[in-house]
Write a protein that holds these residues in place. Sequence first.
Motif, PDB file in Angstrom:
ATOM      1  N   CYS B 109      29.661 -13.876  11.090  1.00  0.00           N
ATOM      2  CA  CYS B 109      28.400 -13.365  10.571  1.00  0.00           C
ATOM      3  C   CYS B 109      28.619 -12.161   9.669  1.00  0.00           C
ATOM      4  N   VAL B 147      25.294 -19.227  13.999  1.00  0.00           N
ATOM      5  CA  VAL B 147      25.285 -18.692  12.640  1.00  0.00           C
ATOM      6  C   VAL B 147      24.057 -19.201  11.879  1.00  0.00           C
ATOM      7  N   GLN B 149      21.178 -19.918  13.124  1.00  0.00           N
ATOM      8  CA  GLN B 149      20.020 -19.149  13.596  1.00  0.00           C
ATOM      9  C   GLN B 149      19.983 -17.781  12.932  1.00  0.00           C
ATOM     10  N   VAL B 150      21.149 -17.152  12.844  1.00  0.00           N
ATOM     11  CA  VAL B 150      21.202 -15.819  12.241  1.00  0.00           C
ATOM     12  C   VAL B 150      20.796 -15.895  10.771  1.00  0.00           C
ATOM     13  N   GLU B 151      21.259 -16.946  10.115  1.00  0.00           N
ATOM     14  CA  GLU B 151      20.889 -17.084   8.704  1.00  0.00           C
ATOM     15  C   GLU B 151      19.386 -17.298   8.546  1.00  0.00           C
ATOM     16  N   GLN B 153      17.101 -16.131  10.521  1.00  0.00           N
ATOM     17  CA  GLN B 153      16.481 -14.808  10.688  1.00  0.00           C
ATOM     18  C   GLN B 153      16.554 -14.022   9.396  1.00  0.00           C
ATOM     19  N   ASN B 154      17.717 -14.142   8.772  1.00  0.00           N
ATOM     20  CA  ASN B 154      17.963 -13.414   7.553  1.00  0.00           C
ATOM     21  C   ASN B 154      16.992 -13.797   6.448  1.00  0.00           C
TER      22      ASN B 154
END
Lengths: 963, 201
Positions: B109, B147, B149-151, B153-154
């Motif tokens: 990340c 990753v 999911q994080v993207e 969120q981003n």
Amino acid sequence: MPAVSKGDGMRGLAVFISDIRNCKSKEAEIKRINKELANIRSKFKGDKALDGYSKKKYVCKLLFIFLLGHDIDFGHMEAVNLLSSNKYTEKQIGYLFISVLVNSNSELIRLINNAIKNDLASRNPTFMCLALHCIANVGSREMAEAFAGEIPRILVAGDTMDSVKQSAALCLLRLYKTSPDLVLMGEWTSRVVHLLNDQHMGVVTAAISLITCLSQKNPDEFKTCVSLAVSRLSRIVSSASTDLQDYTYYFVPAPWLSCKLLRLLQCYPPPEDGAVKGRLVECLETILNKAQEPPKSKKVQHSNAKNAILFEAISLIIHYDSEPNLLVRACNQLGQFLQHRETNLRYLALESMCTLASSEFSHEAVKTHIETVINALKTERDVSVRQRAADLLYAMCDRSNAKQIVAEMLSYLETADYSIREEMVLKVAILAEKYAVDYSWYVDTILNLIRIAGDYVSEEVWYRVIQIVINRDDVQGYAAKTVFEALQAPACHENMVKVGGYILGEFGNLIAGDPRSSPLVQFNLLHSKFHLCSVPTRALLLSAYIKFINLFPETKATIQEVLRCDSQIRNSDVELQQRAVEYLKLSSIASTDVLATVLEEMPPFPERESSILAKLKKKKGPGAVSVSDLDEGKRDGGGELNGAGERGPESSVVSTPSPSADLLGLRSAPPVGSAAQGAGSLLVDVFSEAGPLAPASGVNDDGFLSSEDSAPPLPESDDPPCGPVPFQSFRFVCKNNGVLFENQLLQIGIKSEYRQNLGRMYLFYGNKTSVQFVNFTSTVSCPGDLQSHILCTPTKPVDPLVEGGAQLQQVLNIECLSDFSDAPLLNIRFRYGGALQNLTLKLPLTINKFFQPTEMGSQDFFQRWKQLSLPQQEAQKIFKANHSMDKEVLKAKLLGLGMALLENVDPNPENFVCAGVVQTKAQQVGCLLRLEPNIQAQMYRLTLRSSKDTVSKRLCDLLAEQF
Amino acid sequence: MIKAILIFNNHGKPRLIRFYQYFAEDMQQQIIRETFHLVSKRDDNVCNFLEGGSLIGGSDYKLIYRHYATLYFVFCVDSSESELGILDLIQVSTIYIFMTVFVETLDKCFENVCELDLIFHMDKVHYILQEVVMGGMVLETNMNEIVAQVELQNRMEKSEGGLSAAPARAVSAVKNMNLPEIPRNINIGDINIKVPNLSPF
């Protein structure tokens, strides 16, 4: 492109963090933080409404300050406000703050719950996930109350997104852990099980944690998960590493999920369905096989993942404990790991082997690695690994290798890490006791233990050695000699002085013959240690001195001199002073007889579970000492070392207080001890049977010298106060009164009278201790169909409280309905010092009690004898004499039997004949007896004839034991 | 169950703390200190498992840790039955691979994660952790999923844009400002971690 956009952020936050980082000193940092806190506080309190961004920024700063270890006592309200923001980032930081900073009993929970409720209902999966996370992270009861009903619905709803399902499963699990009563099983349960078949592996992973937990409490409702889990596992294990795409980790397919599946299966016994079981065994074999294959990657992650599955599979194999083949394979695999260069693997292998050692199938296989394990104990650089090695040695110890293992552990102790010494000491003490074949070895081991690691030898350990020495008279001389030698060392540990003082005080006479250890030498040796010892030890030594006066009158003058000196008789410690004064007085005014009585040798301790085991268990926490350990302790340690139980012949009828109950009792004993708080520290008041003299009656909180040991025997009891007198059923065939049972706690006396088919039995329960028995109950039961043969009813229930030294009477009314052979059982339960005592005895109620003697002449007798000539009417036994064949003795016994002894009937004057009628409600059974002794051969022939075959048989059996 | 996840640097400075069981704030700090004391005195090539310190519950707990360059990652897990008698044990070997997944995810990340990333993006680290562990239980082990999911969120953060997007350059400026020398890359196992010479603070 990194997933996290590093650039985006909050400028104020970054500046603040940089400022902190640039602080040269702690003071400067604190100053900067306080300034910031004041700033944020004023912003939050200010009139101007803050926008979402500022709130987010300040909340984030607070989080950072919290991380640095500063208390945050405000900002909660602002965080709660952020929850209701529509912006994702603001909501997110709000939830983060709450998850990190709000504890479960905050008053804010209601407000938070409100926001969560809205988000759960929003149908926006991201918001729902945030809300579920928050519930799972806080996990308070209020939250469970609010959402325990809602979450299962979300979990099983058809239209729920996978990511939400995943979160909902874990959220429900968390609530179930904190408030299991609020999560109600229902229609959703079966649907949860089917999540194991879900397409999305993430959902399966989360669901499996939930199911594992739920199925432990409701195994039946989740039983179907076993076959589902097996088929899922089998699909993963047999799949090529590429099949599971993203869930393949360094060429290992779904390692985490495999581990979880294997763990779930450990909640259940092996599958009953042959096909499922076959499939599972296949999986386990595949996993074991894969461990042998060359690695698909050199990366450490690959082998880590592979091994994680392997270890979990081995756990399952151990759990099933039914596949010897797999168990041995597992053991061999672990054996390879024991020598692996990876420290982690060695650690894990040692740990798994510990559980493997408890299986009967693999115990031997584990033992073959003993040298490697000993080597690990000696050479491993890492204390964690050494500790596991010590655990494993403990687990693999049995009679065959005990001496070697104990010796290795002792030598390791000399250099062992301080953090594990106490545990090691307990383990050595337990092993030494459990597997002691000769007691001199045991005594040597424990004394060595005290010498090497005296500081870590807890009281339990030295109490125990004394208990054992007292109970085993064959080791007393050796023990006295050995402690005497050990005390010669210029510096010896205080625990050694305690043991030495006690043992020499009791058994110093056994070595006094040797001029090198003459009484005075012994005394001087002990007294040379006196001034270096703490108060409790000195108190013990004073008691040892007074015992010396009794044992060796020649030391009286010297010891009185010591007692008389100011440092004793005016000691500032009240206990020491009192002892000195009283012992001095006792030794000068009491006659030798009185002295000998008061200072008599300690009676044997009652048989009990080793308190050391309880201590180890407590230290390691629940689960650390496996149940099998305890069982083994009972089996091996209990029966073997505790002398008391061995002194009298064991009777299978008597179940002495169960060791496990006693073990519990040890832990709950403190209330008794605390009653004598003042004396509490003087656990060493070991001579308290001195009764009126000892102010601190030997009550303590560890069960070692609890007052039962020092209680005077019941006045009416003439028996020695020690050793259970087991009830031997034959003792009461020919007599109606006597002591039915006796142990250290309880004496049961019996008196009975019979007329026709009725009888009355008086039972006397005597409390031999000075502590009351509570919850005392006694019940009489007639096992099997005995009920239809005999009625045995207490006139009224016994008083539940038996005061110390008191006696309780119970009357049983007995009616014989028809002839019987078994006897009713008497069950007695009570609590003594917190420990449940449970005792079952056979009542001495035999068919002959209902005899009516019948006098008759010779002619009459033989006529009837002939009438009863059917084979089944006769019972005959020829047996060897066990007791005196004296004529008068035999006569007395036969009279006690209840029949009429007929003189001048048998042509041979050496023979005896008797006649009687057994009175039962249903019928009267006439009986004739003929006993023919053969003095030369020391044999008897006993013949019984009666109108009922069962009566002949039973009487014959009963009587054969009498002569 | 995971009781706590702690990340601190070689000097014991906490970089991320997450307790899944309630401990008072000062107790949390004491536990961190104790844990640091326990793991930091261990050599680098000993095993990665040890019994918990007395504050967190002694031998009922296990610490599983890894040392990457300047950072210690420590997971504290149960090693005996929970108070409800529910066995929720995770074998240390299992948690160990999971821990590696977490570190690898951070690495991915942040593109070669370093201590500074954890400092300046504390919130982001928390969000990543949130995708991995929930209430002390493991939520997801697939790195790509995490990753993704994080993207996601981003993207949402970006779309909300506005003010929060602005100070991007400021952050990187601040970051560089603090570095006495250019970070060098050190290869530890498979994970590249930049090791700046950080002054402890």
